[in-house]
Enzyme design. Structure first.
Site, mmCIF file in Angstrom:
data_model
loop_
_atom_site.group_PDB
_atom_site.id
_atom_site.type_symbol
_atom_site.label_atom_id
_atom_site.label_comp_id
_atom_site.label_asym_id
_atom_site.label_seq_id
_atom_site.Cartn_x
_atom_site.Cartn_y
_atom_site.Cartn_z
ATOM 1 N N ALA A 12 -10.770 -21.303 -26.966
ATOM 2 C CA ALA A 12 -11.866 -21.939 -27.708
ATOM 3 C C ALA A 12 -11.642 -21.887 -29.220
ATOM 4 C CB ALA A 12 -13.192 -21.266 -27.338
ATOM 5 N N ASP A 51 -4.925 -13.389 -26.266
ATOM 6 C CA ASP A 51 -3.733 -14.147 -25.893
ATOM 7 C C ASP A 51 -3.594 -14.013 -24.378
ATOM 8 O OD1 ASP A 51 -1.218 -15.127 -25.303
ATOM 9 O OD2 ASP A 51 -0.301 -14.314 -27.115
ATOM 10 N N VAL A 52 -3.788 -15.111 -23.682
ATOM 11 C CA VAL A 52 -3.830 -15.033 -22.215
ATOM 12 C C VAL A 52 -2.459 -14.754 -21.595
ATOM 13 C CG1 VAL A 52 -5.861 -16.517 -22.025
ATOM 14 C CG2 VAL A 52 -3.565 -17.547 -21.884
ATOM 15 N N SER A 131 -6.353 -31.591 -15.572
ATOM 16 C CA SER A 131 -5.912 -32.855 -16.173
ATOM 17 C C SER A 131 -5.562 -33.842 -15.086
ATOM 18 C CB SER A 131 -4.681 -32.624 -17.052
ATOM 19 O OG SER A 131 -4.116 -33.866 -17.425
ATOM 20 N N TYR A 144 3.653 -30.259 -18.049
ATOM 21 C CA TYR A 144 2.197 -30.147 -18.271
ATOM 22 C C TYR A 144 1.468 -30.514 -16.979
ATOM 23 C CZ TYR A 144 -2.406 -31.239 -20.340
ATOM 24 O OH TYR A 144 -3.745 -31.301 -20.623
ATOM 25 N N ALA A 147 1.955 -27.835 -14.350
ATOM 26 C CA ALA A 147 1.161 -26.634 -14.660
ATOM 27 C C ALA A 147 -0.314 -26.870 -14.341
ATOM 28 C CB ALA A 147 1.330 -26.258 -16.135
ATOM 29 N N LYS A 148 -0.792 -28.078 -14.629
ATOM 30 C CA LYS A 148 -2.193 -28.393 -14.336
ATOM 31 C C LYS A 148 -2.422 -28.483 -12.822
ATOM 32 C CE LYS A 148 -4.153 -28.602 -18.373
ATOM 33 N NZ LYS A 148 -5.177 -27.616 -18.728
#
Ligand SMILES: NC(=O)c1ccc[n+]([C@@H]2O[C@H](COP(=O)([O-])OP(=O)(O)OC[C@H]3O[C@@H](n4cnc5c(N)ncnc54)[C@H](OP(=O)(O)O)[C@@H]3O)[C@@H](O)[C@H]2O)c1
Length: 232
Positions: A12, A51-52, A131, A144, A147-148
Site C-alpha cells: 500500500a 517487505d513480503v 490480474s 507476471y 505469478a498472478k
C-alpha cells in the site's frame, strides 16, 4: 457505513493499495497499510514498513497489525513487482524469481502470519489483487501472468480450506493508472521500439468499490471467486 472493521492492506505504498487504505480510513475503518518504502507523505492511514520477501519483516508487521488493530476483519494483498517484462523466452530468471517472490511467496508468508488469528476469530475477508494476465496471455508479461495465476490458485485453495470457518478469500482484478501500469507500458514501448497504442487506464478510485464490498459482511456468501475488472 457498515460497522468499523480492522483491515490490513499489504503493498500500500502507492497505487491501488494506498488509495484503498486511504479510502477505508476515511470511511472510519481501522486500517494498517504496509509496504517497503518509508511512510508515503500523502497517506493519511496508519502505516508500517514490510517487505513480503522477508519472513522476519512479515512477522514483525503482523505483530504491529494485531497490536494496532486488535481484531482483524480484512486482509488485502496488493504487493507486486513490476519487473520481468520481456519476451517469454528472454526473461531473466532472477527477475522472474523476484516477481514470483512478491506475488506468490509474499502472499504465502502473509497468509501464514494472519490466517491463524482470522480462523480463531471465526471471521475475515481476504482479498488478493490478481490480474487478467493470469488467464489471458498479455504480450511481454509471461512471468507476471504466471505469478498472478499462482496467486489466484493459492487464494482459491485458501477459500476451499477455510470453508466453514467464517474466513473468506477472493481474487479481484483492477484496471488503474498506477506506477506498475506505467512501468509495464514504458518497458513494453522500449522493447517494441514504439509507443503503446493504448490510452492511460482509468483512475485508481474506479477500482475501489469491489474490494470495499468484499471486505464487508454484505459479501459474506462470496468466497473462492475471481471477479475481474472491466477492461477499458
Ligand atoms: N494497475 C493495473 O491496472 C493493474 C491491473 C491488474 C492487476 N494489478 C495489480 O494491482 C496490485 C497493485 O498494483 P498497482 O497497480 O497499484 O501498482 P503499484 O502502485 O506499483 O503498487 C504495488 C505495490 O506493491 C508494493 N511492493 C512491491 N514489492 C513489495 C515487497 N517486496 N513487499 C511489500 N510491498 C511491496 C509497492 O510498494 P513498495 O515499493 O514501497 O514496497 C507498491 O506499493 C498489484 O498486485 C498489481 O499486480 C494492477
Amino acid at each position: 457505513m457498515s460497522r468499523p472493521l480492522g483491515i490490513v492492506v499489504v503493498g500500500a505504498g502507492s497505487g491501488f493499495g494506498a488509495a484503498l487504505a486511504q479510502d477505508l480510513a476515511a470511511s472510519g475503518h481501522r486500517v494498517l497499510a504496509g509496504s517497503r518504502r518509508a511512510r508515503p507523505a500523502n497517506l493519511p492511514a496508519p502505516y508500517a514498513r514490510v517487505d513480503v520477501t522477508l519472513a522476519e519483516s512479515v512477522t514483525r508487521f503482523a505483530e504491529e497489525a494485531h497490536e494496532l488493530l486488535g481484531q482483524i476483519d480484512g486482509l488485502v494483498y496488493c504487493a507486486a513487482d513490476p519487473g520481468a517484462v520481456a519476451r517469454a523466452w528472454e526473461v531473466d530468471p532472477q527477475d522472474a524469481s523476484r516477481v514470483l517472490e512478491v506475488s506468490l511467496l509474499g502472499l504465502v508468508r502473509i497468509a501464514g502470519a494472519f490466517v491463524p488469528a482470522l480462523r480463531q476469530a471465526g471471521r475475515g475477508s481476504i482479498v488478493t489483487v490478481g490480474s487478467q494476465a493470469a488467464r489471458t496471455p498479455i504480450d511481454l508479461l509471461a512471468v507476471y501472468g504466471a505469478a498472478k495465476a499462482a496467486a489466484e490458485a493459492y487464494t482459491r485453495s485458501l477459500a476451499q480450506e477455510l470453508h466453514g470457518t467464517g474466513v473468506r478469500a477472493n481474487v479481484i482484478g483492477i484496471a488503474a493508472e498506477t506506477d506498475l501500469a506505467r512501468t509495464h507500458r514504458t518497458v513494453k514501448a522500449e522493447l517494441r521500439g514504439r509507443p503503446s497504442p493504448h490510452p492511460p487506464l482509468p483512475p485508481v478510485n474506479d477500482s475501489l468499490p469491489l474490494a470495499r464490498w468484499l471486505l464487508t459482511d454484505d459479501a459474506r456468501h462470496v468466497t473462492g471467486q475471481t471477479i475481474e475488472a472491466r477492461q477499458p
